[in-house]
Design a protein around this motif. Structure first.
Motif, PDB file in Angstrom:
ATOM      1  N   VAL A  63       0.846  -1.193   0.000  1.00  0.00           N
ATOM      2  CA  VAL A  63       0.000   0.000   0.000  1.00  0.00           C
ATOM      3  C   VAL A  63       0.884   1.247   0.000  1.00  0.00           C
ATOM      4  O   VAL A  63       0.690   2.175  -0.794  1.00  0.00           O
ATOM      5  N   VAL A  64       1.862   1.278   0.905  1.00  0.00           N
ATOM      6  CA  VAL A  64       2.760   2.424   0.994  1.00  0.00           C
ATOM      7  C   VAL A  64       3.594   2.547  -0.284  1.00  0.00           C
ATOM      8  O   VAL A  64       3.778   3.647  -0.825  1.00  0.00           O
ATOM      9  N   GLN A  65       4.085   1.411  -0.783  1.00  0.00           N
ATOM     10  CA  GLN A  65       4.908   1.428  -1.998  1.00  0.00           C
ATOM     11  C   GLN A  65       4.133   2.009  -3.174  1.00  0.00           C
ATOM     12  O   GLN A  65       4.652   2.856  -3.917  1.00  0.00           O
ATOM     13  N   SER A  66       2.890   1.582  -3.355  1.00  0.00           N
ATOM     14  CA  SER A  66       2.074   2.086  -4.459  1.00  0.00           C
ATOM     15  C   SER A  66       1.753   3.562  -4.271  1.00  0.00           C
ATOM     16  O   SER A  66       1.804   4.345  -5.221  1.00  0.00           O
ATOM     17  N   ALA A  67       1.394   3.943  -3.033  1.00  0.00           N
ATOM     18  CA  ALA A  67       1.009   5.323  -2.758  1.00  0.00           C
ATOM     19  C   ALA A  67       2.154   6.295  -2.997  1.00  0.00           C
ATOM     20  O   ALA A  67       1.941   7.445  -3.411  1.00  0.00           O
ATOM     21  N   LEU A  68       3.397   5.846  -2.757  1.00  0.00           N
ATOM     22  CA  LEU A  68       4.549   6.721  -2.941  1.00  0.00           C
ATOM     23  C   LEU A  68       5.046   6.745  -4.388  1.00  0.00           C
ATOM     24  O   LEU A  68       5.381   7.808  -4.918  1.00  0.00           O
ATOM     25  N   LEU A  69       5.086   5.584  -5.029  1.00  0.00           N
ATOM     26  CA  LEU A  69       5.760   5.487  -6.324  1.00  0.00           C
ATOM     27  C   LEU A  69       4.849   5.744  -7.510  1.00  0.00           C
ATOM     28  O   LEU A  69       5.317   6.253  -8.538  1.00  0.00           O
ATOM     29  N   LEU A  70       3.558   5.423  -7.402  1.00  0.00           N
ATOM     30  CA  LEU A  70       2.665   5.616  -8.539  1.00  0.00           C
ATOM     31  C   LEU A  70       2.534   7.096  -8.909  1.00  0.00           C
ATOM     32  O   LEU A  70       2.680   7.458 -10.088  1.00  0.00           O
ATOM     33  N   PRO A  71       2.266   7.998  -7.943  1.00  0.00           N
ATOM     34  CA  PRO A  71       2.217   9.429  -8.307  1.00  0.00           C
ATOM     35  C   PRO A  71       3.555   9.939  -8.839  1.00  0.00           C
ATOM     36  O   PRO A  71       3.579  10.781  -9.739  1.00  0.00           O
ATOM     37  N   LEU A  72       4.664   9.417  -8.286  1.00  0.00           N
ATOM     38  CA  LEU A  72       5.986   9.844  -8.747  1.00  0.00           C
ATOM     39  C   LEU A  72       6.205   9.445 -10.203  1.00  0.00           C
ATOM     40  O   LEU A  72       6.641  10.268 -11.030  1.00  0.00           O
ATOM     41  N   ALA A  73       5.868   8.198 -10.543  1.00  0.00           N
ATOM     42  CA  ALA A  73       6.022   7.728 -11.925  1.00  0.00           C
ATOM     43  C   ALA A  73       5.098   8.498 -12.870  1.00  0.00           C
ATOM     44  O   ALA A  73       5.484   8.831 -13.996  1.00  0.00           O
ATOM     45  N   ALA A  74       3.883   8.792 -12.403  1.00  0.00           N
ATOM     46  CA  ALA A  74       2.929   9.521 -13.245  1.00  0.00           C
ATOM     47  C   ALA A  74       3.398  10.950 -13.501  1.00  0.00           C
ATOM     48  O   ALA A  74       3.301  11.457 -14.629  1.00  0.00           O
ATOM     49  N   SER A  75       3.932  11.602 -12.474  1.00  0.00           N
ATOM     50  CA  SER A  75       4.340  12.998 -12.620  1.00  0.00           C
ATOM     51  C   SER A  75       5.516  13.157 -13.579  1.00  0.00           C
ATOM     52  O   SER A  75       5.653  14.189 -14.229  1.00  0.00           O
ATOM     53  N   PHE A  76       6.365  12.132 -13.684  1.00  0.00           N
ATOM     54  CA  PHE A  76       7.520  12.205 -14.588  1.00  0.00           C
ATOM     55  C   PHE A  76       7.246  11.543 -15.940  1.00  0.00           C
ATOM     56  O   PHE A  76       8.142  11.459 -16.784  1.00  0.00           O
ATOM     57  N   GLY A  77       6.031  11.076 -16.150  1.00  0.00           N
ATOM     58  CA  GLY A  77       5.674  10.486 -17.424  1.00  0.00           C
ATOM     59  C   GLY A  77       6.276   9.118 -17.679  1.00  0.00           C
ATOM     60  O   GLY A  77       6.504   8.736 -18.832  1.00  0.00           O
ATOM     61  N   TRP A  78       6.537   8.361 -16.613  1.00  0.00           N
ATOM     62  CA  TRP A  78       7.165   7.055 -16.767  1.00  0.00           C
ATOM     63  C   TRP A  78       6.142   5.917 -16.901  1.00  0.00           C
ATOM     64  O   TRP A  78       6.531   4.775 -17.150  1.00  0.00           O
ATOM     65  N   LEU A  79       4.880   6.213 -16.715  1.00  0.00           N
ATOM     66  CA  LEU A  79       3.861   5.163 -16.763  1.00  0.00           C
ATOM     67  C   LEU A  79       3.527   4.797 -18.206  1.00  0.00           C
ATOM     68  O   LEU A  79       3.694   5.591 -19.125  1.00  0.00           O
ATOM     69  N   HIS A  80       3.023   3.607 -18.395  1.00  0.00           N
ATOM     70  CA  HIS A  80       2.556   3.149 -19.693  1.00  0.00           C
ATOM     71  C   HIS A  80       1.425   2.164 -19.459  1.00  0.00           C
ATOM     72  O   HIS A  80       1.209   1.704 -18.332  1.00  0.00           O
TER      73      HIS A  80
ATOM     74  N   ALA B 161      10.764  -0.155   3.225  1.00  0.00           N
ATOM     75  CA  ALA B 161      10.748  -1.145   2.137  1.00  0.00           C
ATOM     76  C   ALA B 161      10.790  -0.455   0.779  1.00  0.00           C
ATOM     77  O   ALA B 161      11.525  -0.877  -0.127  1.00  0.00           O
ATOM     78  N   THR B 162      10.013   0.617   0.631  1.00  0.00           N
ATOM     79  CA  THR B 162       9.986   1.347  -0.640  1.00  0.00           C
ATOM     80  C   THR B 162      11.333   1.973  -0.941  1.00  0.00           C
ATOM     81  O   THR B 162      11.872   1.844  -2.047  1.00  0.00           O
ATOM     82  N   LEU B 163      11.908   2.660   0.047  1.00  0.00           N
ATOM     83  CA  LEU B 163      13.206   3.313  -0.155  1.00  0.00           C
ATOM     84  C   LEU B 163      14.299   2.294  -0.474  1.00  0.00           C
ATOM     85  O   LEU B 163      15.145   2.528  -1.349  1.00  0.00           O
ATOM     86  N   SER B 164      14.280   1.143   0.215  1.00  0.00           N
ATOM     87  CA  SER B 164      15.330   0.152   0.003  1.00  0.00           C
ATOM     88  C   SER B 164      15.262  -0.422  -1.404  1.00  0.00           C
ATOM     89  O   SER B 164      16.300  -0.607  -2.061  1.00  0.00           O
ATOM     90  N   HIS B 165      14.059  -0.676  -1.911  1.00  0.00           N
ATOM     91  CA  HIS B 165      13.941  -1.246  -3.244  1.00  0.00           C
ATOM     92  C   HIS B 165      14.212  -0.209  -4.336  1.00  0.00           C
ATOM     93  O   HIS B 165      14.697  -0.554  -5.420  1.00  0.00           O
ATOM     94  N   VAL B 166      13.932   1.055  -4.049  1.00  0.00           N
ATOM     95  CA  VAL B 166      14.331   2.105  -4.985  1.00  0.00           C
ATOM     96  C   VAL B 166      15.856   2.197  -5.023  1.00  0.00           C
ATOM     97  O   VAL B 166      16.457   2.347  -6.101  1.00  0.00           O
ATOM     98  N   CYS B 167      16.493   2.063  -3.859  1.00  0.00           N
ATOM     99  CA  CYS B 167      17.955   2.102  -3.798  1.00  0.00           C
ATOM    100  C   CYS B 167      18.566   1.007  -4.653  1.00  0.00           C
ATOM    101  O   CYS B 167      19.476   1.260  -5.458  1.00  0.00           O
ATOM    102  N   ILE B 168      18.069  -0.221  -4.509  1.00  0.00           N
ATOM    103  CA  ILE B 168      18.689  -1.320  -5.247  1.00  0.00           C
ATOM    104  C   ILE B 168      18.370  -1.222  -6.741  1.00  0.00           C
ATOM    105  O   ILE B 168      19.195  -1.584  -7.586  1.00  0.00           O
ATOM    106  N   SER B 169      17.191  -0.701  -7.087  1.00  0.00           N
ATOM    107  CA  SER B 169      16.844  -0.550  -8.502  1.00  0.00           C
ATOM    108  C   SER B 169      17.789   0.431  -9.191  1.00  0.00           C
ATOM    109  O   SER B 169      18.306   0.160 -10.279  1.00  0.00           O
ATOM    110  N   PHE B 170      18.028   1.577  -8.540  1.00  0.00           N
ATOM    111  CA  PHE B 170      18.916   2.569  -9.145  1.00  0.00           C
ATOM    112  C   PHE B 170      20.385   2.154  -9.030  1.00  0.00           C
ATOM    113  O   PHE B 170      21.192   2.494  -9.901  1.00  0.00           O
TER     114      PHE B 170
END
Length: 304
Positions: free
Chosen positions: A47-64, A229-238
């Motif tokens: 829930v937290v992961q989606s709430a944080l990352l979905l708006p971020l991806a949408a605002s930068f145009g990364w969604l498809h 959890a969200t921050l850690s997985h963003v860290c490893i992704s980047f």
């Protein structure tokens, strides 16, 4: 192609960040204990992961718009990740953090074997032996825990297997979309699966699946768990986007150090001599597998 030194440094720093943050997430789950259903804890993370990352991806145009086949892969990955998360959080209720995380680190060996079976990757006898030694190390950790808590001690092993399959699928998808988008869609797919299960078991009395209203202390821990959890997985992704995986992979063993420190200061847990021996075997075998793979990647390809 060479990697810019600054990008490599950022990759290393982000990987270290992941190795510090991930055990902190596990510490939150262990502090929550059985006060909240383990399925509810896992769902809250997404829930937290989606709430944080979905708006971020949408605002930068990364969604498809995902295609049908991609949706299926997202759902399968989410099932694997949900099962892995729920089983590992359950194990943490009974096992010291360092023990559970150390057993989980047989995952690179399972991933190596799956690479040979499913992806046709060439695996030599040295890496097979290293994998076998790593599994022996895991058994040294599991055996005393099994005597104390029973079959629960095997749950980190199941977590490692699920996560290895999750990584196989992630390899196929990671090059097709932005890391933030991938993590956002993973969170949504996990909720599509987890929320109906929680609704179906509401009031059932089945402890791991029956949701409850958490106390304020548990709400704070759940929020912290989801954020970490969200921050850690963003860290490893980047980190993987900035530096080669062969360079970063050994740094993941810092998780065991962090878990040992947090386990001692928060829960007064300290691995015994046999556990330390098992940890040493797992780390040494894992480093050999990664270094061997890196060596083979550097060898020149024979010309026909």
């Amino acid at each position: 192609m060479t990697t810019h030194p600054n990008r490599t440094l950022w990759g290393i720093l982000l990987m270290v960040g992941f190795a510090v943050l991930a055990p902190a997430m596990d510490a939150c789950a262990k502090l929550i204990g059985d006060g909240v259903a383990v399925a509810q804890i896992a769902a809250t993370r997404f829930v937290v992961q989606s709430a944080l990352l979905l708006p971020l991806a949408a605002s930068f145009g990364w969604l498809h718009r995902p295609r049908t086949g991609e949706i299926g892969l997202h759902l399968i990955r989410s099932v694997l990740l949900l099962v892995a998360t729920a089983f590992f959080f359950t194990a943490l209720q009974y096992m010291p953090m360092a023990d559970a995380i150390s057993v989980f680190f047989v995952e690179p060996f399972i991933l190596t074997l799956l690479g040979g079976l499913l992806l046709g990757e060439q695996i030599g006898p040295r890496r097979y032996i290293a994998c076998a030694v790593g599994f022996v190390g895991a058994m040294l950790i599991i055996q005393p825990s099994f005597e104390e808590v029973g079959a629960v001690a095997l749950l980190p092993l199941v977590t490692a297997a699920c996560f290895a399959f999750y990584m196989i699928l992630t390899r196929r998808m990671a090059t097709r979309m932005h890391p933030i988008t991938l993590q956002a869609y993973t969170g949504i797919a996990a909720l599509v699966i987890a929320l109906p299960v929680l609704l179906a078991f509401d009031g059932s009395g089945v402890g791991p699946l029956d949701p409850v209203w958490p106390e304020m202390r548990e709400v704070k821990l759940l929020a912290a768990l989801g954020l970490i959890a969200t921050l850690s997985h963003v860290c490893i992704s980047f980190a993987l986007a900035f530096a080669p995986a062969s360079l970063l992979a050994p740094l993941q063993y810092l998780e065991i150090v962090t878990a040992t420190v947090l386990g001692f200061y928060i829960f007064s847990d300290l691995p015994d001599g046999l556990t330390f021996l098992g940890i040493a075997l797992i780390v040494a075998s894992g480093l050999f597998v990664f270094l061997r793979e890196r060596h083979l990647q550097r060898r020149p390809v024979p010309q026909p």
